[in-house]
Design an enzyme around this catalytic site. Structure first.
Site, PDB file in Angstrom:
ATOM      1  N   ASP A   1       1.907   8.700  -9.673  1.00  0.00           N
ATOM      2  CA  ASP A   1       2.016   8.797  -8.510  1.00  0.00           C
ATOM      3  C   ASP A   1       1.063   7.646  -7.808  1.00  0.00           C
ATOM      4  O   ASP A   1      -0.123   7.608  -8.199  1.00  0.00           O
ATOM      5  CB  ASP A   1       1.075  10.066  -8.033  1.00  0.00           C
ATOM      6  CG  ASP A   1       1.876  11.310  -8.310  1.00  0.00           C
ATOM      7  OD1 ASP A   1       3.116  11.265  -8.167  1.00  0.00           O
ATOM      8  OD2 ASP A   1       1.372  12.412  -8.827  1.00  0.00           O
TER       9      ASP A   1
ATOM     10  N   ASP B   1      -0.290   5.647 -14.863  1.00  0.00           N
ATOM     11  CA  ASP B   1      -0.020   6.846 -13.959  1.00  0.00           C
ATOM     12  C   ASP B   1       1.304   6.863 -13.248  1.00  0.00           C
ATOM     13  O   ASP B   1       1.941   5.842 -13.163  1.00  0.00           O
ATOM     14  CB  ASP B   1      -1.250   6.832 -13.242  1.00  0.00           C
ATOM     15  CG  ASP B   1      -1.211   8.287 -12.188  1.00  0.00           C
ATOM     16  OD1 ASP B   1      -0.897   9.227 -12.333  1.00  0.00           O
ATOM     17  OD2 ASP B   1      -1.279   7.840 -10.891  1.00  0.00           O
TER      18      ASP B   1
END
Length: 172
Positions: A18, A16
């Site tokens: 963030d 991912d």
């Protein structure tokens, strides 16, 4: 190059963005367009954009050991995320970018289809428990990155060891 430290290598490692690669919700906390000046990435308001300390070490380890990597990020701002990855010269490490506002199960399925790698051969790093639980149900080795510290070298190496142990146990 040092030898790979375990018996079983993952087929792909997925990140991912963030609070996993960088300490922001880039689509909320930063404002495009982004630029690089004197080696420093900045947003529209001249805010310095940074990544977590260990990410390049992790990416270089995977590259050195022939482990492909992909991005799976739940954001509607694909072009902005790609721009940041390019400005940090990270884009070169990844074979696939799944960046859109859908369930992480959709991201994993797209990676599985394009790369031909079973879910059981994937390691996925994310800061959100919901995404961890969703992908674990699919058979992905999902690893939580807690406390907004991102993916650290310690978390990464422990995940490789756990993957190796699980793979050996499940193949016998």
């Amino acid at each position: 190059m040092e030898q790979y430290p375990h018996t079983n290598k993952p087929g792909i490692v997925i990140f991912d963005c963030d609070f996993t690669i960088w300490p922001y919700w880039a689509d909320c906390h930063l404002d495009p367009p982004f630029r690089k000046t004197n080696g420093v990435v900045k947003d529209y308001h001249n805010l310095t954009v940074e990544v977590y300390e260990d990410v390049f070490r992790i990416f270089e380890f995977c590259e050195a050991h022939g482990i492909p990597m992909a991005i799976a990020s739940k954001s509607p701002c694909k072009q902005e995320y790609i721009s940041l990855l390019k400005l940090f010269d990270m884009h070169k490490y990844f074979v696939q970018f799944e960046i859109y506002s859908m369930s992480k199960s959709r991201h994993m399925t797209a990676i599985q289809k394009q790369q031909g790698i079973p879910f059981s051969k994937m390691i996925f790093f994310d800061d959100e428990y919901g995404n961890i639980n969703t992908t674990r149900k699919m058979g992905v080795h999902a690893v939580h990155c807690p406390n907004r510290e991102g993916v650290t070298w310690d978390i990464f190496t422990k995940s490789l060891k756990n993957y190796d142990t699980d793979s050996r146990h499940n193949s016998s």
